[in-house]
Scaffold this motif. Sequence first.
Motif, PDB file in Angstrom:
ATOM      1  N   ARG A   1       0.830  -1.203   0.000  1.00 30.40           N
ATOM      2  CA  ARG A   1       0.000   0.000   0.000  1.00 30.40           C
ATOM      3  C   ARG A   1       0.866   1.255   0.000  1.00 30.40           C
ATOM      4  NH1 ARG A   1      -0.533   4.683   3.258  1.00 30.40           N
ATOM      5  NH2 ARG A   1      -2.531   5.612   2.689  1.00 30.40           N
ATOM      6  N   ALA A   2       1.963   1.257   0.751  1.00 25.86           N
ATOM      7  CA  ALA A   2       2.857   2.414   0.794  1.00 25.86           C
ATOM      8  C   ALA A   2       3.454   2.702  -0.578  1.00 25.86           C
ATOM      9  CB  ALA A   2       3.959   2.182   1.817  1.00 25.86           C
ATOM     10  N   ALA A   3       3.843   1.635  -1.290  1.00 29.37           N
ATOM     11  CA  ALA A   3       4.416   1.816  -2.620  1.00 29.37           C
ATOM     12  C   ALA A   3       3.376   2.383  -3.586  1.00 29.37           C
ATOM     13  CB  ALA A   3       4.956   0.490  -3.134  1.00 29.37           C
ATOM     14  N   LEU A   4       2.137   1.885  -3.506  1.00 24.61           N
ATOM     15  CA  LEU A   4       1.082   2.378  -4.383  1.00 24.61           C
ATOM     16  C   LEU A   4       0.737   3.824  -4.048  1.00 24.61           C
ATOM     17  CD1 LEU A   4      -0.923   1.744  -6.618  1.00 24.61           C
ATOM     18  CD2 LEU A   4      -2.481   0.813  -4.889  1.00 24.61           C
ATOM     19  N   GLU A   5       0.699   4.142  -2.780  1.00 24.90           N
ATOM     20  CA  GLU A   5       0.394   5.513  -2.360  1.00 24.90           C
ATOM     21  C   GLU A   5       1.470   6.485  -2.825  1.00 24.90           C
ATOM     22  OE1 GLU A   5      -1.567   8.732  -0.511  1.00 24.90           O
ATOM     23  OE2 GLU A   5      -2.266   6.734  -1.106  1.00 24.90           O
ATOM     24  N   ALA A   6       2.721   6.047  -2.771  1.00 23.50           N
ATOM     25  CA  ALA A   6       3.811   6.912  -3.227  1.00 23.50           C
ATOM     26  C   ALA A   6       3.709   7.198  -4.715  1.00 23.50           C
ATOM     27  CB  ALA A   6       5.157   6.263  -2.901  1.00 23.50           C
ATOM     28  N   ALA A   7       3.297   6.193  -5.486  1.00 23.48           N
ATOM     29  CA  ALA A   7       3.193   6.358  -6.937  1.00 23.48           C
ATOM     30  C   ALA A   7       1.919   7.085  -7.359  1.00 23.48           C
ATOM     31  CB  ALA A   7       3.259   4.993  -7.613  1.00 23.48           C
ATOM     32  N   HIS A   8       0.828   6.871  -6.609  1.00 23.22           N
ATOM     33  CA  HIS A   8      -0.477   7.437  -6.981  1.00 23.22           C
ATOM     34  C   HIS A   8      -1.179   7.933  -5.711  1.00 23.22           C
ATOM     35  CE1 HIS A   8      -0.082   5.677 -11.030  1.00 23.22           C
ATOM     36  NE2 HIS A   8       0.362   4.591 -10.425  1.00 23.22           N
ATOM     37  N   PRO A   9      -0.767   9.062  -5.177  1.00 21.11           N
ATOM     38  CA  PRO A   9      -1.289   9.527  -3.881  1.00 21.11           C
ATOM     39  C   PRO A   9      -2.813   9.689  -3.877  1.00 21.11           C
ATOM     40  CG  PRO A   9       0.608  10.830  -4.573  1.00 21.11           C
ATOM     41  CD  PRO A   9       0.222   9.984  -5.739  1.00 21.11           C
ATOM     42  N   GLY A  10      -3.428   9.169  -2.810  1.00 21.33           N
ATOM     43  CA  GLY A  10      -4.845   9.397  -2.582  1.00 21.33           C
ATOM     44  C   GLY A  10      -5.797   8.634  -3.466  1.00 21.33           C
ATOM     45  N   ARG A  11      -5.299   7.625  -4.189  1.00 24.69           N
ATOM     46  CA  ARG A  11      -6.152   6.904  -5.135  1.00 24.69           C
ATOM     47  C   ARG A  11      -6.643   5.556  -4.606  1.00 24.69           C
ATOM     48  NH1 ARG A  11      -5.072   7.285 -10.443  1.00 24.69           N
ATOM     49  NH2 ARG A  11      -6.991   6.080 -10.644  1.00 24.69           N
ATOM     50  N   PHE A  12      -6.082   5.086  -3.502  1.00 24.05           N
ATOM     51  CA  PHE A  12      -6.376   3.725  -3.033  1.00 24.05           C
ATOM     52  C   PHE A  12      -7.010   3.744  -1.652  1.00 24.05           C
ATOM     53  CE2 PHE A  12      -4.893  -0.112  -0.669  1.00 24.05           C
ATOM     54  CZ  PHE A  12      -5.660  -1.043  -1.349  1.00 24.05           C
ATOM     55  N   LEU A  13      -8.024   2.882  -1.472  1.00 21.80           N
ATOM     56  CA  LEU A  13      -8.672   2.693  -0.173  1.00 21.80           C
ATOM     57  C   LEU A  13      -8.627   1.206   0.154  1.00 21.80           C
ATOM     58  CD1 LEU A  13     -10.318   3.919   2.178  1.00 21.80           C
ATOM     59  CD2 LEU A  13     -12.380   3.499   0.810  1.00 21.80           C
ATOM     60  N   LEU A  14      -8.080   0.879   1.314  1.00 24.70           N
ATOM     61  CA  LEU A  14      -7.919  -0.508   1.730  1.00 24.70           C
ATOM     62  C   LEU A  14      -9.163  -0.983   2.474  1.00 24.70           C
ATOM     63  CD1 LEU A  14      -6.130  -3.048   2.121  1.00 24.70           C
ATOM     64  CD2 LEU A  14      -5.275  -1.963   4.231  1.00 24.70           C
ATOM     65  N   GLY A  15      -9.924  -1.867   1.836  1.00 21.48           N
ATOM     66  CA  GLY A  15     -11.062  -2.487   2.498  1.00 21.48           C
ATOM     67  C   GLY A  15     -10.638  -3.811   3.102  1.00 21.48           C
ATOM     68  N   LEU A  16     -10.899  -4.001   4.384  1.00 21.71           N
ATOM     69  CA  LEU A  16     -10.468  -5.192   5.116  1.00 21.71           C
ATOM     70  C   LEU A  16     -11.673  -5.974   5.617  1.00 21.71           C
ATOM     71  CD1 LEU A  16      -7.718  -3.522   7.328  1.00 21.71           C
ATOM     72  CD2 LEU A  16      -7.316  -5.021   5.375  1.00 21.71           C
ATOM     73  N   GLY A  17     -11.568  -7.307   5.579  1.00 22.92           N
ATOM     74  CA  GLY A  17     -12.641  -8.123   6.100  1.00 22.92           C
ATOM     75  C   GLY A  17     -12.130  -9.405   6.721  1.00 22.92           C
ATOM     76  N   ALA A  18     -12.909  -9.933   7.666  1.00 25.95           N
ATOM     77  CA  ALA A  18     -12.545 -11.176   8.361  1.00 25.95           C
ATOM     78  C   ALA A  18     -13.167 -12.402   7.718  1.00 25.95           C
ATOM     79  CB  ALA A  18     -12.951 -11.092   9.828  1.00 25.95           C
ATOM     80  N   SER A  19     -13.902 -12.225   6.607  1.00 22.09           N
ATOM     81  CA  SER A  19     -14.449 -13.340   5.841  1.00 22.09           C
ATOM     82  C   SER A  19     -15.349 -14.220   6.715  1.00 22.09           C
ATOM     83  CB  SER A  19     -13.305 -14.149   5.206  1.00 22.09           C
ATOM     84  OG  SER A  19     -13.800 -15.101   4.297  1.00 22.09           O
ATOM     85  N   HIS A  20     -15.305 -15.527   6.467  1.00 24.96           N
ATOM     86  CA  HIS A  20     -16.214 -16.470   7.119  1.00 24.96           C
ATOM     87  C   HIS A  20     -15.459 -17.754   7.438  1.00 24.96           C
ATOM     88  CE1 HIS A  20     -19.604 -13.977   5.709  1.00 24.96           C
ATOM     89  NE2 HIS A  20     -18.820 -13.798   4.653  1.00 24.96           N
TER      90      HIS A  20
END
Length: 286
Positions: free
Chosen positions: A81-100
Amino acid sequence: MPSRSFGVFTHALRSEEPAERPAVRQAAAELQDLGYACVWLGGSSSVRHAAHVIEHTSRITVATGITNIWFDAAEDVARDRAALEAAHPGRFLLGLGASHAELARDYRRPYSAMVAYLDRLDAAGTPVPAEGRVLAALGPRMLTLSAERAAGAHPYLVNPDFVRQARDVMGPDALLAPEVTVVAEKDPTQARARAREWIEYYLVLPNYLANLRRLGFSDEDFEAGGSDRLIDSLVVWGDEETVARKIRAYHDAGADHVALQVLSTREEEFTPLVEWRLLAGLLGLT
């Protein structure tokens, strides 16, 4: 995420098949041009799936819906995520889930596992800030956690009643971005039949059933692919005016952003571009 905005929830655009990559790029670019605010990559999607879409668009947000905390190590996610943010600031949102438990290896105590995962994201060499992540929350404890330690929540398989309850739990400031399933079909028989094909997968997963029971549904509603009452509550269908009204009902109930998952009734295509275009017009995006 802009207030009262719309996005698209899709499994197709997370594809890593080389033959499908041109179609992924073309569809993502068109969604951006249509005025959608976000592409939500369904399934157990990762930062690398989002990176491909981000690299071939210029401004649309790309989110994981969701990154599975049992499959992707927090330290790896934070680094990517840090690498993506450095290349494209503010474009990514990390959605997290615990699944099933039925789908994830080593599943245990999902709330505690999510807290521990967030702790690891915070402690990473380049931490993932709270405003850069959302949680796939359904129950009150996870909804509260999403407001306290993330930007907000990205719930799945919910109706406007859930959104109202979630807003009460989370407070006025947290992001609430539900997935909303749409069948662009006005014939009740066809619309419900398509919805039942889709929902069958989820009606054997206890986490979803528990949430639906909290919303007032019973075991009778879960039989034979779902009662009409259940289907009509969870899936938007009808004529164009009805579809637009039912989608906007989620905003009226307290959602900031609505992620639209389209179930096409036409012959299977890689992406439902026809419906995405239709919805953009109905919702005034274009």
